[in-house]
Design a protein around this motif. Sequence first.
Motif, PDB file in Angstrom:
ATOM      1  N   GLU A 288      32.833  52.457  36.169  1.00  0.00           N
ATOM      2  CA  GLU A 288      32.529  52.509  37.585  1.00  0.00           C
ATOM      3  C   GLU A 288      32.608  51.114  38.185  1.00  0.00           C
ATOM      4  O   GLU A 288      32.190  50.140  37.586  1.00  0.00           O
ATOM      5  CB  GLU A 288      31.123  53.086  37.801  1.00  0.00           C
ATOM      6  CG  GLU A 288      30.988  54.543  37.371  1.00  0.00           C
ATOM      7  CD  GLU A 288      29.615  55.089  37.672  1.00  0.00           C
ATOM      8  OE1 GLU A 288      28.804  54.315  38.233  1.00  0.00           O
ATOM      9  OE2 GLU A 288      29.361  56.257  37.350  1.00  0.00           O
TER      10      GLU A 288
ATOM     11  N   THR B  75      37.671  53.568  31.222  1.00  0.00           N
ATOM     12  CA  THR B  75      37.077  54.090  32.441  1.00  0.00           C
ATOM     13  C   THR B  75      35.742  53.412  32.682  1.00  0.00           C
ATOM     14  O   THR B  75      34.903  53.300  31.796  1.00  0.00           O
ATOM     15  CB  THR B  75      36.862  55.610  32.337  1.00  0.00           C
ATOM     16  OG1 THR B  75      38.121  56.229  32.089  1.00  0.00           O
ATOM     17  CG2 THR B  75      36.283  56.159  33.627  1.00  0.00           C
TER      18      THR B  75
ATOM     19  N   CYS C 135      43.252  46.208  44.752  1.00  0.00           N
ATOM     20  CA  CYS C 135      42.386  45.115  44.306  1.00  0.00           C
ATOM     21  C   CYS C 135      43.187  44.090  43.518  1.00  0.00           C
ATOM     22  O   CYS C 135      44.265  44.378  42.986  1.00  0.00           O
ATOM     23  CB  CYS C 135      41.250  45.645  43.425  1.00  0.00           C
ATOM     24  SG  CYS C 135      40.037  46.653  44.303  1.00  0.00           S
TER      25      CYS C 135
ATOM     26  N   VAL D  53      41.853  50.540  42.478  1.00  0.00           N
ATOM     27  CA  VAL D  53      40.528  50.919  41.995  1.00  0.00           C
ATOM     28  C   VAL D  53      39.925  51.876  43.021  1.00  0.00           C
ATOM     29  O   VAL D  53      39.674  51.488  44.162  1.00  0.00           O
ATOM     30  CB  VAL D  53      39.619  49.694  41.814  1.00  0.00           C
ATOM     31  CG1 VAL D  53      38.233  50.128  41.354  1.00  0.00           C
ATOM     32  CG2 VAL D  53      40.230  48.721  40.810  1.00  0.00           C
ATOM     33  N   ASP D  54      39.756  53.128  42.609  1.00  0.00           N
ATOM     34  CA  ASP D  54      39.256  54.169  43.526  1.00  0.00           C
ATOM     35  C   ASP D  54      40.104  54.244  44.786  1.00  0.00           C
ATOM     36  O   ASP D  54      39.598  54.383  45.903  1.00  0.00           O
ATOM     37  CB  ASP D  54      37.793  53.901  43.885  1.00  0.00           C
ATOM     38  CG  ASP D  54      36.871  53.951  42.671  1.00  0.00           C
ATOM     39  OD1 ASP D  54      37.171  54.736  41.747  1.00  0.00           O
ATOM     40  OD2 ASP D  54      35.875  53.208  42.646  1.00  0.00           O
ATOM     41  N   GLY D  55      41.417  54.117  44.610  1.00  0.00           N
ATOM     42  CA  GLY D  55      42.354  54.218  45.721  1.00  0.00           C
ATOM     43  C   GLY D  55      42.465  52.975  46.576  1.00  0.00           C
ATOM     44  O   GLY D  55      43.187  52.978  47.589  1.00  0.00           O
ATOM     45  N   ARG D  56      41.796  51.908  46.198  1.00  0.00           N
ATOM     46  CA  ARG D  56      41.802  50.678  46.982  1.00  0.00           C
ATOM     47  C   ARG D  56      42.536  49.581  46.231  1.00  0.00           C
ATOM     48  O   ARG D  56      42.321  49.385  45.037  1.00  0.00           O
ATOM     49  CB  ARG D  56      40.358  50.236  47.260  1.00  0.00           C
ATOM     50  CG  ARG D  56      40.237  49.071  48.221  1.00  0.00           C
ATOM     51  CD  ARG D  56      38.768  48.754  48.435  1.00  0.00           C
ATOM     52  NE  ARG D  56      38.577  47.786  49.497  1.00  0.00           N
ATOM     53  CZ  ARG D  56      37.404  47.282  49.846  1.00  0.00           C
ATOM     54  NH1 ARG D  56      36.318  47.658  49.204  1.00  0.00           N
ATOM     55  NH2 ARG D  56      37.306  46.401  50.823  1.00  0.00           N
TER      56      ARG D  56
END
Length: 361
Positions: A349, A347, A274, A269-272
């Motif tokens: 946020e 998609t 999880c 998630v956003d490059g992290r």
Amino acid sequence: MATAPATTPSDRDPRDPAPLLGTWLTRGREGLLTACTPGEDAVRRWTQKGNGWKGPDLLPAPGVRAPLTVAQGADNYIHLLGTRLTPAGQVELVHAVQLQTGRPLLGWTALGYPNKTDRRTGDPVAAVDGEGRLCVALRNRGSGVSVRCQQTRGGWARWQDLGGVGTRDTLAAAVDGTGLVELFVPDATSIGRYTQEKPGAAFALAERLETAVGSGSFAALASADGTVSLFFPDEEGMIHVWAPHRGQDPRPLLKAAGPGPLVPARLLVDGRDCTVLAQETGGGEVAFAVLPSEDEGEGEGAGAGWTPTAPGAGRGLALALREHRDGGLVAMALPPGGEPLAARQTTGEGGPAFGRWEPLG
């Protein structure tokens, strides 16, 4: 991981329907998803095709009864486990393999059963090690745990009795970054963690965590660094994570969404890296939570909460999560006696959101 609260051996006859267990939504080498569910003398299989699904194909499984336990390894082979009664009235585990997406099963092979018995004693948990060997564990007749693993050159090793007493029906297993299987075994007051010294080796007790474990949800998952984390509820319904390889004591994450099974999956998630958790709520919805993995700050899952969705399928769902080839997640729910429903990640946020639940087809 079981799909219903734990039961005792006397609660369930081997002929009765039972939960769908394990990783029943899988992904093949080419990236296509496959869903396997139990049927009458058959395995019902749906295969992803374009933006839809093909199926169900009926794969012969004569005499095989639920629970259907599904496992998949790094080689992408799909392993299926069920139970059936022998002519002498004994219960035996049986095993079949699908080597390639959409292809027939190789056939069912009998694995026997620990402490020969005419009644099922527990729900099997299965994991495939880094060399493609399937390991199967379940509560035995003495309320301890027995394990049996495939051998490298074919065939199966003998049942290994790990001992124990008062074992809960729900076990958990996962494969670490070195390809070794870790097995977690709960009883009323503790969790035993069993490991292997090398591929194909016998299991030994590595440590025991003294903690009161609630019933139902119990799941293990390997993190990005290859270490295995265990997710389990306490008696008050608080879900904890235990990451023994990272030197961490169990930490509370969030209250359970409901009584249903806890299903974990990894997702960027956003490059992290999880962990996404899915669980059925008390009202029959499916709730999702996103937890940053291996958080060195406030801790894994700090501030996490549940986002409910409504598949409209009633209660008693079997759940599955799997990453599809485009990088997002597909969630799947199987209501008792019904057809699978799927929801694809959209998609959003701050983590994954899921679209409408739709029948396969």
